[in-house]
Every structure is written in C-alpha cells, then in structure tokens.
Write a protein that holds these residues in place. Structure first.
Motif, PDB file in Angstrom:
ATOM      1  N   GLU A 281       0.839  -1.205   0.000  1.00  0.00           N
ATOM      2  CA  GLU A 281       0.000   0.000   0.000  1.00  0.00           C
ATOM      3  C   GLU A 281       0.875   1.257   0.000  1.00  0.00           C
ATOM      4  N   TYR A 282       1.873   1.273   0.854  1.00  0.00           N
ATOM      5  CA  TYR A 282       2.794   2.411   0.908  1.00  0.00           C
ATOM      6  C   TYR A 282       3.556   2.566  -0.414  1.00  0.00           C
ATOM      7  N   LEU A 283       4.057   1.437  -0.913  1.00  0.00           N
ATOM      8  CA  LEU A 283       4.853   1.470  -2.144  1.00  0.00           C
ATOM      9  C   LEU A 283       4.035   2.008  -3.308  1.00  0.00           C
ATOM     10  N   LYS A 284       2.812   1.539  -3.434  1.00  0.00           N
ATOM     11  CA  LYS A 284       1.953   1.978  -4.539  1.00  0.00           C
ATOM     12  C   LYS A 284       1.603   3.454  -4.415  1.00  0.00           C
ATOM     13  N   ALA A 285       1.274   3.901  -3.199  1.00  0.00           N
ATOM     14  CA  ALA A 285       0.945   5.317  -2.986  1.00  0.00           C
ATOM     15  C   ALA A 285       2.138   6.203  -3.338  1.00  0.00           C
ATOM     16  N   TRP A 286       3.325   5.774  -2.951  1.00  0.00           N
ATOM     17  CA  TRP A 286       4.554   6.525  -3.272  1.00  0.00           C
ATOM     18  C   TRP A 286       4.781   6.577  -4.775  1.00  0.00           C
ATOM     19  N   ALA A 287       4.698   5.413  -5.433  1.00  0.00           N
ATOM     20  CA  ALA A 287       4.970   5.333  -6.871  1.00  0.00           C
ATOM     21  C   ALA A 287       3.976   6.146  -7.689  1.00  0.00           C
ATOM     22  N   GLU A 288       2.753   6.246  -7.216  1.00  0.00           N
ATOM     23  CA  GLU A 288       1.704   6.949  -7.973  1.00  0.00           C
ATOM     24  C   GLU A 288       1.538   8.403  -7.548  1.00  0.00           C
ATOM     25  N   GLY A 289       2.341   8.858  -6.579  1.00  0.00           N
ATOM     26  CA  GLY A 289       2.222  10.240  -6.133  1.00  0.00           C
ATOM     27  C   GLY A 289       0.955  10.501  -5.350  1.00  0.00           C
ATOM     28  N   ARG A 290       0.679   9.619  -4.385  1.00  0.00           N
ATOM     29  CA  ARG A 290      -0.530   9.745  -3.567  1.00  0.00           C
ATOM     30  C   ARG A 290      -0.195   9.595  -2.079  1.00  0.00           C
ATOM     31  N   THR A 291       0.911  10.161  -1.640  1.00  0.00           N
ATOM     32  CA  THR A 291       1.314  10.004  -0.238  1.00  0.00           C
ATOM     33  C   THR A 291       0.661  11.030   0.680  1.00  0.00           C
TER      34      THR A 291
ATOM     35  N   ALA B  68      15.802  15.911  -6.160  1.00  0.00           N
ATOM     36  CA  ALA B  68      14.426  15.423  -6.007  1.00  0.00           C
ATOM     37  C   ALA B  68      14.442  13.903  -5.823  1.00  0.00           C
ATOM     38  N   ARG B  69      15.350  13.238  -6.497  1.00  0.00           N
ATOM     39  CA  ARG B  69      15.506  11.792  -6.310  1.00  0.00           C
ATOM     40  C   ARG B  69      15.934  11.486  -4.871  1.00  0.00           C
ATOM     41  N   HIS B  70      16.819  12.343  -4.350  1.00  0.00           N
ATOM     42  CA  HIS B  70      17.231  12.195  -2.949  1.00  0.00           C
ATOM     43  C   HIS B  70      16.008  12.243  -2.031  1.00  0.00           C
ATOM     44  N   MET B  71      15.157  13.215  -2.283  1.00  0.00           N
ATOM     45  CA  MET B  71      13.995  13.433  -1.430  1.00  0.00           C
ATOM     46  C   MET B  71      13.086  12.206  -1.405  1.00  0.00           C
ATOM     47  N   VAL B  72      12.684  11.739  -2.583  1.00  0.00           N
ATOM     48  CA  VAL B  72      11.698  10.649  -2.619  1.00  0.00           C
ATOM     49  C   VAL B  72      12.310   9.308  -2.216  1.00  0.00           C
ATOM     50  N   ALA B  73      13.618   9.132  -2.457  1.00  0.00           N
ATOM     51  CA  ALA B  73      14.272   7.882  -2.065  1.00  0.00           C
ATOM     52  C   ALA B  73      14.385   7.795  -0.544  1.00  0.00           C
ATOM     53  N   CYS B  74      14.760   8.901   0.067  1.00  0.00           N
ATOM     54  CA  CYS B  74      14.833   8.941   1.527  1.00  0.00           C
ATOM     55  C   CYS B  74      13.444   8.729   2.132  1.00  0.00           C
ATOM     56  N   PHE B  75      12.439   9.362   1.550  1.00  0.00           N
ATOM     57  CA  PHE B  75      11.066   9.264   2.046  1.00  0.00           C
ATOM     58  C   PHE B  75      10.576   7.812   2.021  1.00  0.00           C
ATOM     59  N   LEU B  76      10.841   7.098   0.925  1.00  0.00           N
ATOM     60  CA  LEU B  76      10.372   5.720   0.804  1.00  0.00           C
ATOM     61  C   LEU B  76      11.065   4.796   1.800  1.00  0.00           C
ATOM     62  N   THR B  77      12.344   5.049   2.060  1.00  0.00           N
ATOM     63  CA  THR B  77      13.138   4.108   2.852  1.00  0.00           C
ATOM     64  C   THR B  77      13.249   4.539   4.308  1.00  0.00           C
ATOM     65  N   ARG B  78      14.400   5.021   4.699  1.00  0.00           N
ATOM     66  CA  ARG B  78      14.688   5.292   6.109  1.00  0.00           C
ATOM     67  C   ARG B  78      13.979   6.518   6.653  1.00  0.00           C
ATOM     68  N   GLY B  79      13.525   7.419   5.750  1.00  0.00           N
ATOM     69  CA  GLY B  79      12.919   8.656   6.218  1.00  0.00           C
ATOM     70  C   GLY B  79      11.533   8.471   6.782  1.00  0.00           C
ATOM     71  N   ASP B  80      10.670   7.807   5.999  1.00  0.00           N
ATOM     72  CA  ASP B  80       9.261   7.760   6.392  1.00  0.00           C
ATOM     73  C   ASP B  80       8.595   6.388   6.277  1.00  0.00           C
ATOM     74  N   LEU B  81       8.664   5.770   5.087  1.00  0.00           N
ATOM     75  CA  LEU B  81       7.812   4.599   4.843  1.00  0.00           C
ATOM     76  C   LEU B  81       8.464   3.267   5.192  1.00  0.00           C
ATOM     77  N   TRP B  82       9.769   3.257   5.406  1.00  0.00           N
ATOM     78  CA  TRP B  82      10.494   2.054   5.807  1.00  0.00           C
ATOM     79  C   TRP B  82      10.275   0.884   4.830  1.00  0.00           C
ATOM     80  N   VAL B  83      10.265   1.206   3.552  1.00  0.00           N
ATOM     81  CA  VAL B  83      10.157   0.205   2.486  1.00  0.00           C
ATOM     82  C   VAL B  83      11.539   0.029   1.866  1.00  0.00           C
ATOM     83  N   SER B  84      11.879  -1.175   1.468  1.00  0.00           N
ATOM     84  CA  SER B  84      13.211  -1.489   0.961  1.00  0.00           C
ATOM     85  C   SER B  84      13.596  -0.650  -0.261  1.00  0.00           C
TER      86      SER B  84
END
Length: 500
Positions: free
Chosen positions: A324-334, A356-372
């Motif tokens: 759910e998190y991964l899909k919301a991130w990939a589709e721009g629905r966070t 901008a890549r730094h921002m969304v990569a950090c957000f998906l992983t260690r920053g917010d969503l804790w997705v691999s």
C-alpha cells in the motif's frame, strides 16, 4: 553459390556513431576483408512489459536516429526481434558472420548473456572484439589499480584515476564502401519499421520533452558547452530540485542510452574549464560525471550490487514489505505534495532532478515509509529515461544509508526541503493540480488548511487529495532508532567475525 562472409556490430548501449571504437573496428574489418557490414540491434520482443513508456519512446527515437545517421555513411541498422542468445546464433549462420564487435557492460544479465554468446563464437570460430566505451575510465583497470578492491569513497576513486590519461574520442564520418553492402540493404526486412508495433503513433513520438537520439544528445551538449560561465560556476547543491524547467543539463538520458559519449562530455568539460576559474568535484559538472564512474566501478567489482542480501557493501536492514505504501509513493498519492509532485513528474516526463531523487528515495526508505530500497529501485528502473543499472543501485543504497553514506540521522523533510527553493509551491501547483488554488502557506501542508480554505480551493483533503500517509515528525524519529539498531547489529557481527 557461397554466401558472402560478414562483420556484425552489435549495438546495445552505444546508440551513436561518434566515439564508437567497436563500430569503427567493425567497419575497418569489413572493408579490409571485403565482408558485408551489418550493424545490428537486438530487440527483446517482451520489451513493452519490461520498460516504462517514456524509456521505450526514448529508445525508439534513438534507434530511428541511429539508422538515419548510419545511412549518412552508406550503411543501415538491422533490427532483430528476439532474445540475443537465441537469435544471434541464427544470424551467425544466416549471415556467415566471421567477426563481431560490441561494447562491454556490467549489468549482470548482460554479462551472463555475453558469456553464452562468447562461447558460441569460440565454437564457430568467430572473432569477438569487446570495447569499454560506456564510461570515461576502464572500471576493470581502476579495480586492478586498487588491488582488486572496490573504492568505497568518492575521494578514493578520484585518487585512483587522477593520473589516468583519457584517450581522445573518435569520429566516424567516412563513407562505408559499396562492397560492404549486402543484397538485402534496401529490403524492408529487419528495418526500422519493426518498431512501429510497439504502441506509439507519430504524434506520441513527436510530443516529448526530451527526444531520444545521438543528434539531440550532441545538440544539447553543444548548447550547454557554449554557456562557459554557467558550466564553470555550476554547483549541484545550488541547483533547484523543483524548478519548472530543469536547472541542470539533462544529458543523463543521452549518456545512459549511449547516444552521447561520456568521454566526449569529459573532454568538452575540460575544454571549457581550461584557463578559467571553475567549481570542482564533487559538486561541479565534471564531478557529476565522476559520480557515474564511481558507481560503475563499484558495480563492476561487487557481487549482488543491486540487492541487499549477498551484497558485501550493503548494510542488512529489516525493511517492511508494504504494498500500500509502495503503490501510494509510486503513484504520487502520499499526501505530501512535494513528494507527490516529484513522483508525478517522474511518471509523466521520465526525468526528475537529482536532489528530487534524494527526497523521494529517503522518504520511501529510512525517512518515512520504511520500504526497501530495492522496491524503489524497480520503480525508477521503469520510469527513468536515464535508468542505469549501476547508478540506480548505488544511489538507492546511498540514499537509504545502506552503503557509501552512513549519516542515517540526516533525513530530508518532505516539507522544509522543497520550501527552500520554491516557497510559493509553483512546482507543486503544476504537478499536483488539485492543490493549485491553495494559499502558499498551506501548499506543502494542505492538511493544516481550515475546512473553509479547502472548500474555497476546491480540494478537500481525504476526498479530492489523500490524507498524509504517515506523520513525518513522528515516524522519521522512530526510523532513526531502527537504523541505529541495524548499524549496531552490523558492528557486533563484524566484531564476532574478527574474534573467530
């Protein structure tokens, strides 16, 4: 009647005539031996399911341009549909191939494929020439100079290549001899029209922000190299991740597809910098190119470089699987407008600024969503025009603090980071149009807007635009503790190994 022997140049990530030594080798061999020259591109029939629409469009344009440029020197491009390990052996027989040239690559799939093809060539007594021409430096030589070890820091890499002389680029402009044209030269079989069934109309191909091809890549390079002061003053951290028009060169898609030689870019930068005061690596334009070289070297020398498990460089972190998190991130629905704007730009245009890549990569992983980071890397592989196996894996490891970068407690804010360069949220208003009427004070945090303001802007949070997926202020602090635990375990495991 005996068929004429032929020389095959196999285009892969070298979709250009300039600085293509492998192609020139093929031309010279064909002319010297009076063989037929057959420049060939092997197209995976399942490519539509493997490559995102923007990348596929860029590839089609690049192949069309390549064919047009080959015809200017009295040659053409043969497009063969199929898996290379299946169709190349058939071509070897059909065309009586005696000599094949290609470029070296480090993507594990291509490496395995090359091993199979090379064995077949040995069995059929076909001479194979492989050239390193997708990078400025020969990554194998760099590794040897470091006793076979991967340089783990950017500065270490720079020290390893500091004394390496970069060879001049070559040009292929001489007309190919008529003797090197086969009887099928004017046939429509295996010609560029085979690309027509990939699902694009001419209108689709004409409507794009970054058209593919060597011609466009050289044009873009020359445009920027005339801006000498801009090149010399360039510092990546001072560019804007959310400017409406790119604040960098956007040469990366052309380099990653091989439409533009990285070595040519290197020499052009050196020419511009010569005799002028200029910025230096890692923040300069030359420094950006060296990051690419650094990751290529690391990727070439590291087993399982694009994975966490089995990768000796990568910290083992217990990421959670959350579709759910991964899909919301990939589709721009966070629910975080800056993050969503970036991901929507990526999906629409195939390119986003490096920061901008730094921002969304950090957000998906260690920053917010804790997705691999591996999951994020797959999404980027699909969407990015400039997808590159080694850079994609290396950057994702860096931004998830899994390798190369270890200050995991430095987390990008999905609110404050974007405000630095775009307080009014113009970038958000373009890519997240639901929020375009929001007052600037709420454009980065629309959930804070009073209901009356939301109604006046025509966008109710939770109805017309998602509620934020997590509370950044809370989760990023929790995630720092999880990262700390993973690092502590890594240290303990190292200590145990040493004691053994």
């Amino acid at each position: 009647m005996t068929k004429a022997a032929s020389v095959l140049h196999w285009f892969r990530l070298d979709l250009r005539l300039h600085d293509n030594l492998a192609l020139r080798n093929a031309i010279n061999e064909a002319e010297n031996r009076k063989h037929i020259l057959r420049p060939t591109y092997v197209l995976d029939p399942d490519i539509k399911n493997k490559v995102g629409r923007n990348r596929l469009k860029f590839l089609i344009q690049s192949l069309r341009d390549l064919d047009a440029n080959l015809r200017k020197i009295n040659s053409r491009l043969f497009i063969i549909k199929g898996r290379a390990v299946d169709c190349l052996p058939q071509l070897f027989e059909k065309w009586q191939v005696k000599f094949i040239t290609l470029q070296v690559d480090i993507d594990p799939e291509l490496v395995k494929q090359d091993e199979v093809i090379e064995k077949i060539c040995e069995e059929k007594d076909i001479f194979m020439v492989k050239r390193v021409q997708h990078t400025v430096y020969d990554f194998n030589t760099t590794l040897r100079n470091n006793n076979g070890n991967v340089p783990l820091t950017y500065q270490k890499f720079l020290s390893l290549v500091a004394s390496t002389q970069v060879k001049d680029t070559i040009e292929i402009t001489k007309q190919v001899s008529e003797d090197c044209k086969g009887s099928e030269f004017d046939s429509k079989d295996d010609d560029i029209s085979l690309l027509d069934d990939l699902g694009f109309t001419e209108e689709d191909l004409n409507e794009c922000k970054y058209p593919g091809g060597e011609t466009e890549g050289l044009k873009r390079l020359n445009t920027y190299m005339t801006k000498k002061q801009w090149v010399c003053n360039f510092e990546k951290p001072n560019t804007s991740p959310n400017s409406i028009e790119p604040s960098t060169t956007v040469l990366s898609p052309y380099i990653s597809h091989g439409c533009l030689s990285s070595k040519l870019f290197y020499h052009k930068l050196k020419e511009v910098e010569s005799g002028m005061k200029h910025s230096s690596p890692p923040v300069s334009l030359l420094g950006q190119l060296m990051w690419r070289e650094f990751y290529y070297t690391a990727g070439a020398g590291t087993e399982n470089f694009d994975k966490m498990v089995g990768n000796p460089l990568c910290t083992q972190i217990p990421w959670k699987k959350n579709e759910e998190y991964l899909k919301a991130w990939a589709e721009g629905r966070t629910g975080y407008p800056f993050v969503d704007a970036i991901m929507r730009q990526l999906k629409q245009e195939g390119w986003i600024h490096h920061l901008a890549r730094h921002m969304v990569a950090c957000f998906l992983t260690r920053g917010d969503l804790w997705v691999s980071w591996e999951e994020g890397a797959k999404v980027f592989e699909d969407y990015l025009l400039d997808y590159d196996w080694s850079l994609n894996a290396g950057n994702w490891m860096w931004l998830s603090a899994s390798a190369f970068f270890y200050k995991y407690y430095r987390v990008y804010s999905p609110i404050a980071f974007g405000k630095k360069t775009d307080k009014e949220g113009l970038y958000i208003r373009k890519y997240v149009p639901e929020l375009k009427k929001y007052p600037s004070e709420f454009i980065y945090e629309p959930w804070k807007a009073p209901k009356s303001t939301q109604m006046a802007a025509g966008c109710i949070i939770g109805q017309d635009y998602p509620k934020r997926i997590v509370d950044h202020d809370k989760v990023h602090k929790d995630n720092i503790q999880k990262m700390n635990a993973a690092y502590k375990l890594k240290k303990e495991n190292k200590t145990l190994k040493r004691k053994r």
